[in-house]
Write an enzyme that holds these catalytic residues in place. Structure first.
Site, PDB file in Angstrom:
ATOM      1  CB  CYS A  75     -16.535  25.769 -33.435  1.00  0.00           C
ATOM      2  SG  CYS A  75     -18.167  25.639 -32.716  1.00  0.00           S
ATOM      3  CG  HIS A 136     -16.355  25.832 -37.987  1.00  0.00           C
ATOM      4  ND1 HIS A 136     -17.116  26.139 -36.877  1.00  0.00           N
ATOM      5  CD2 HIS A 136     -16.214  27.008 -38.670  1.00  0.00           C
ATOM      6  CE1 HIS A 136     -17.407  27.428 -36.877  1.00  0.00           C
ATOM      7  NE2 HIS A 136     -16.870  27.976 -37.955  1.00  0.00           N
TER       8      HIS A 136
END
Length: 463
Positions: A75, A136
């Site tokens: 991610c 993120h």
């Protein structure tokens, strides 16, 4: 006097359409970015498990890429690649502060405040900017998207499974405030999250449709724990039903966005891209087609992802592009499409691929793609050849592996011994890349180091 006023009036009247046309020359840009969607998870990419009719329709109206790469197989570094136009290694986001592969909650590390990321570049050309969904890239104030060029944020700061012991419940954010957060270490109901993102996106588009806009719709799904509304469980025969339901709802969401653009007469001036942050997690229900490997690996199944682009009247409908490309190319591409100048002093790894969209079948010059993961350069692709490098995190112990991806996309047959000249060429590229960026905690001269926050605080809802 009357003659002078008439001339002025005629001048203004004639200029107005020109100015209006110039304004329209900057396209709206929407990036729909899924989380852990595999190469083979769409029916237009061969899935027999998942129904994705809305995305299939998008494919029929646009271009489908067969050799498109995420920024990394996990991610945080993949998202860093999308927004900076660089491999995460170059911007110091390939490792967190404790040398793990993604950022955790209450992270000391995040996107460098000095780095000019994509929304900041587009704002220079008058774009309204928003992120709806997962960020993120740091959960401390210095790192939040609203401090990095995004006018608006609705979503979560990190992955939807990052809560539990010593970590606060998953927060849902609006700009820099937590506005929803359950107690007792349990997330809010995630089954409606895709729907909520979609509604927020449509609302934001309506509020900003009179100016060029950039919308980064970073879906939470189908990252584990997967969740979808009940009606989508009927639209899949995936053995892991909840995963298939997630994919079906993502397709629905994409259709809602495209239909709304058409209703608002925005679709002919809007580039819409659909892709994923990395390959699928097989044990969670994903499928990577004929590709070997999965999320967290630099085999093709971990980093090659579906990519569809639609722009009516600009992108040829029903076309296919086989040229290698990556999310790290978005930065230069969107800057070119919006006629925006970028800082040439900050080196970037991506390139403008707008001609890939408009002329998918055109033959292109070969260029390298570097597979960075957990601080190490683990593989290189150049043309149809891919080499897995020896050393830390190598593919087969200390055995070098070379594959012809055109003939062997599943990476089954090692061709290193019979192609020593290709091995030597790729190894020279590896050496040059390592000299520039280093590996693991040995940072090369071209790495732009980010900052560390001394005492990070958890994101919690105000009383």
């Amino acid at each position: 006097m009357f003659r002078s006023l008439t001339i002025v009036f005629i001048f203004i009247f004639c200029q107005e359409p020109v100015l209006g046309q110039k304004g329209k020359s900057k396209p709206n840009i929407i990036v729909i970015f899924c989380d852990d969607l595999g190469y083979g998870d769409l029916s237009s990419y061969g899935s027999v498990w998942n129904e994705t009719p809305e995305i299939d329709k998008m494919v029929s109206e646009g271009v489908r890429f067969t050799n498109f790469y995420a920024g990394a197989p996990v991610c945080t570094p993949s998202r860093a690649g999308l927004l900076t136009g660089c491999y995460a290694r170059r911007v110091d986001l390939d490792l967190n502060a404790t040398n793990f592969w993604v950022l955790n909650p209450v992270a000391k590390k995040g996107i460098n405040p000095q780095e000019k990321i994509l929304p900041e570049v587009l704002k220079k050309s008058g774009y309204a900017t928003a992120i709806i969904g997962k960020w993120h890239l740091g959960d401390q104030p210095e790192f939040l998207p609203t401090r990095h060029g995004f006018d608006y944020w609705f979503g979560i700061p990190y992955s939807n499974n990052m809560e539990g012991k010593n970590v606060p419940p998953l927060p849902l954010m609006r700009n820099e405030d937590v506005f929803e957060q359950k107690e007792r270490k349990k997330a809010f109901d995630q089954s409606t999250l895709t729907q909520r993102y979609t509604n927020e996106a449509i609302k934001w588009i309506d509020e900003n449709r009179k100016s060029p806009f950039f919308l980064y719709l970073a879906h939470t799904m189908p990252h584990n724990p997967v969740a979808a509304r009940p009606e989508f469980f009927e639209k899949t025969n995936n053995p892991i039903e909840a995963f298939g339901a997630c994919v079906a709802e993502l397709s629905w969401s994409t259709g809602e966005i495209l239909n709304h653009l058409k209703r608002r007469k925005l679709d002919k001036n809007t580039l819409v891209i659909f892709t994923s942050d990395n390959g699928g997690a097989l044990r969670r229900g994903a499928h990577n087609g004929i590709l070997k490997g999965a999320k967290g690996k630099v085999d093709e199944g971990g980093i090659r992802v579906p990519f569809v682009a639609r722009w009516p009247g600009k992108i040829p409908a029903g076309s296919t592009c086989h040229a290698p490309a990556s999310v790290i190319d978005f930065y230069e591409t969107f800057a070119a499409l919006s006629n925006t100048q970028v800082d040439k002093n900050a080196k970037r790894d991506g390139t403008d691929i707008s001609d890939y969209l408009f002329n998918p079948n055109m033959k292109r010059k070969e260029r390298p793609y570097f597979y960075w993961h957990v601080g190490y350069l683990r593989a290189i692709r150049y043309g149809n050849w891919k080499i897995h490098l020896t050393g830390a995190f190598s593919k087969e112990g200390d055995t070098m592996a070379l594959f012809n991806l055109q003939k062997d996309p599943g990476e089954t047959t090692n061709r290193a011994e019979e192609n020593p000249e290709i091995v030597a060429k790729l190894m020279a590229m590896a050496e040059q890349e390592r000299r520039a960026l280093g590996e693991f905690n040995d940072y090369g001269p071209e790495v732009r180091r980010t900052i560390l926050v001394e005492n990070p605080k958890p994101l919690v809802k105000r009383k």
